[in-house]
Design a protein around this motif. Structure first.
Motif, PDB file in Angstrom:
ATOM      1  N   TRP A 196      -2.984  -0.926   4.624  1.00  0.00           N
ATOM      2  CA  TRP A 196      -2.844  -1.150   6.065  1.00  0.00           C
ATOM      3  C   TRP A 196      -3.592  -2.425   6.435  1.00  0.00           C
ATOM      4  O   TRP A 196      -4.753  -2.597   6.069  1.00  0.00           O
ATOM      5  CB  TRP A 196      -3.401   0.061   6.830  1.00  0.00           C
ATOM      6  N   ILE A 253       3.342   1.786   1.953  1.00  0.00           N
ATOM      7  CA  ILE A 253       2.985   3.086   1.392  1.00  0.00           C
ATOM      8  C   ILE A 253       3.723   3.290   0.070  1.00  0.00           C
ATOM      9  O   ILE A 253       4.921   3.002  -0.030  1.00  0.00           O
ATOM     10  CB  ILE A 253       3.334   4.228   2.365  1.00  0.00           C
ATOM     11  N   GLU A 275      -1.814   3.798   0.326  1.00  0.00           N
ATOM     12  CA  GLU A 275      -1.371   3.028   1.490  1.00  0.00           C
ATOM     13  C   GLU A 275      -2.222   1.778   1.640  1.00  0.00           C
ATOM     14  O   GLU A 275      -3.440   1.799   1.430  1.00  0.00           O
ATOM     15  CB  GLU A 275      -1.454   3.851   2.781  1.00  0.00           C
ATOM     16  N   HIS A 278       2.081  -1.868   7.435  1.00  0.00           N
ATOM     17  CA  HIS A 278       1.845  -0.728   6.548  1.00  0.00           C
ATOM     18  C   HIS A 278       2.733  -0.838   5.312  1.00  0.00           C
ATOM     19  O   HIS A 278       3.903  -1.219   5.387  1.00  0.00           O
ATOM     20  CB  HIS A 278       2.135   0.593   7.268  1.00  0.00           C
TER      21      HIS A 278
END
Length: 587
Positions: free
Chosen positions: A565, A519, A563, A517
């Motif tokens: 992912w 962000i 974000e 991840h």
């Protein structure tokens, strides 16, 4: 036994101190053999390996006087007689033809057991861009640690500036790590040993053998590459398939757009964009362009976060950006990051070059239209740098070739400057100050005078938090001024001017909560002041009625989050939100 001639790619052991040269004694049974047969026999009978630079070795005879001789002495004698070099390190024999191997470098491996400090490895042997790995140990061994963060900056060894277009590849994970345009990288790794390959256009490939126990920092310096054109080999494998999840994004560096033919000797960043798919010009001699059919007012231009309202000199014939001082540009035609707002079509994001942190340098050039000069150097070596680029014109001589008499009474003057200052306060804090200005002063037939002026600056603070997060705070100011004097008819002569300015504060926090991840969250607030100017009579004989237009003021605030992912190595999901709030302010 097939001959063992290898391209030089020998992996060094961490325990260099345990090795010592052995005195290999060669008996007369090896006398009068060809060098190829000699190598095969010695490798078979002794614990010795030979390494050469190519797939061929000299066709010479190995001969010596006496019943025996040391291998080291025998090779030294053969090398002197046949113009090659031999070097022995531990149980390995290196044969080279242009220069000898530096055994001292092989004995010096860089091992780091702390979390700070710049680490630069040594290149030991170079053959067709394959060389021995630099060896590093990062952190201290801790049994309880399951994940360690490796961070650092990748820069050019020659000037210390960030390297663009880097591929940071970890072999064991079959993973490419993103590197920011400032050269910063961050990756979470399990404790262990990894082979890292770093490549960038115009720089030598870097092989790193990394053992990581706990979180730490590894700064990497890349050397420039000089390519021989004797032979070109093109190859590809699955590791070269580095795909991007960013659609509708075009990225070009200085080296790439400098290859495009120039207009009157001027490399034009804006004109280069017209060669990209989905972009078309609104017409000859114009600075605007359409992106996928959208109107020109839906494009916005930034250089180091400073918005530029007039991107051309002389009504679109030349770009307002000096290509000597531009490092790269990114054009977002779609999939625009959430940190940008205010336009629907495209974002044109330019980055100015960082000054040389190693030494002073200066360059310049003269074209039929302009003269330019750029100088850069360290303020404090490896800690701070400056870059100043100036450009001006002497283009009025071109008007002498115009046949129309009234146009010969015209004047064209324009210029621009860029100044960029970088300060590395420590390993976690960097400050950058950038300023830009451009001006046009155009007189047409002694009747109409136009003046355009851009002026802006940005102050940026970048901080690394806990070796994996980063915070960027920017203060930005931009001003644009326009004025027109028209005296074509005395009774209708007029003066018109207006001004646009904005002040902005922008903050972006990049968070890496887990390995898969990434962000980004932030906000920006812009204060706009639009002075619509005045329309006034010019001269006592003008009958134009004065018109005084009001000033306008507004505040635009935005919150955004994005974000990325990556649940699987073959799948990346990206999403973002942006909320804008616009307020009209009374003066």
């Amino acid at each position: 036994m097939s001959k063992k001639i290898f391209i030089l790619s020998f992996i060094l052991s961490v325990f260099f101190q345990s090795f010592s040269q052995k005195a290999f004694v060669i008996s007369d049974k090896y006398n009068n053999l060809s060098l190829e047969s000699f190598i095969e026999s010695v490798e078979k009978d002794y614990d010795v390996r030979f390494f050469a630079e190519s797939d061929s070795i000299p066709e010479i005879k190995v001969s010596f006087i006496g019943e025996s001789i040391l291998l080291k002495d025998l090779l030294e004698n053969l090398a002197k007689e046949n113009n090659f070099y031999s070097s022995i390190y531990a149980d390995n024999v290196f044969i080279t033809y242009e220069k000898p191997i530096n055994i001292q470098l092989l004995n010096n491996s860089t091992i780091v057991n702390n979390h700070a400090g710049e680490i630069n490895g040594n290149k030991f042997i170079d053959d067709n861009n394959n060389f021995l790995s630099d060896k590093f140990v990062i952190g201290k061994k801790k049994e309880s640690i399951n994940s360690a963060n490796l961070t650092g900056y990748i820069s050019g060894k020659e000037d210390g500036s960030p390297v663009l277009g880097i591929t940071f590849f970890i072999e064991q994970l079959q993973k490419v790590i993103p590197v920011s345009k400032t050269g910063f990288y961050n990756v979470a790794l399990k404790p262990g040993t990894y082979n890292i390959i770093i490549t960038a256009n115009g720089f030598e490939k870097k092989n790193i053998n990394l053992t990581i126990f706990s979180s730490g920092k590894l700064n990497i310096a890349l050397e420039k590459e000089l390519n021989s054109l004797e032979e070109v080999v093109i190859y590809s494998d699955q590791n070269s398939k580095v795909n991007s999840n960013k659609m509708g994004v075009e990225h070009l560096t200085t080296a790439e757009f400098n290859e495009i033919p120039t207009v009157l000797g001027e490399n034009d960043v804006i004109k280069v964009s017209l060669l990209l798919p989905g972009i078309s010009s609104v017409g000859e001699g114009s600075s605007g362009f359409n992106v996928r059919g959208s109107p020109t007012d839906q494009n916005i231009f930034y250089i180091n976060d400073v918005p530029i309202y007039n991107t051309a000199h002389v009504f679109g014939f030349f770009s307002s950006f000096n290509s000597d001082a531009v490092s790269d540009f990114t054009l977002y035609k779609s999939n625009i990051p959430s940190e940008f707002g205010g336009r629907l079509a495209s974002v044109f994001d330019l980055t100015a070059k960082q000054g040389n942190m190693k030494r002073f340098s200066m360059r310049g050039g003269i074209s039929p239209i302009t003269g330019r000069l750029m100088f850069e150097g360290p303020i404090v070596k490896d800690k701070g740098s400056y870059l100043v680029a100036l450009r001006s014109t002497y283009s009025n001589w071109v008007l002498n070739f115009v046949k129309k008499t009234d146009l010969k009474n015209s004047k064209i003057n324009f210029g621009d400057f860029i100044a960029n200052f970088t300060f590395n306060l420590n390993d976690k804090n960097r400050i950058k100050f950038f300023t830009y200005g451009s001006k046009d002063d155009i007189l047409i037939s002694n009747k109409t005078n136009f003046e355009f002026q851009n002026l802006g600056f940005s102050l940026n603070w970048n901080r690394i938090i806990k070796n994996k997060h980063s915070l960027n705070v920017s203060l930005i100011n931009s001003n644009y001024n326009f004025s027109e004097e028209n005296t074509e008819l005395t009774v209708s002569s007029y003066l018109y001017n207006y001004n646009i300015s904005n002040d902005e504060i922008k903050t972006i926090l990049n968070i890496v909560p887990a390995e898969k991840h990434n962000i980004s969250v932030g906000f920006d607030s812009k204060l706009y002041l639009n002075d619509r100017g005045n329309f006034l009579p010019f001269g006592d004989s003008s009958l134009v009625q004065p018109l005084y237009m009001n000033k306008e003021k507004a505040l635009e605030t935005a919150l955004f989050a994005e974000e990325q992912w990556k649940p699987f190595h073959f799948l990346t999901l990206t999403g973002g939100l942006r909320y804008n709030y616009y307020t009209y302010l009374l003066l």
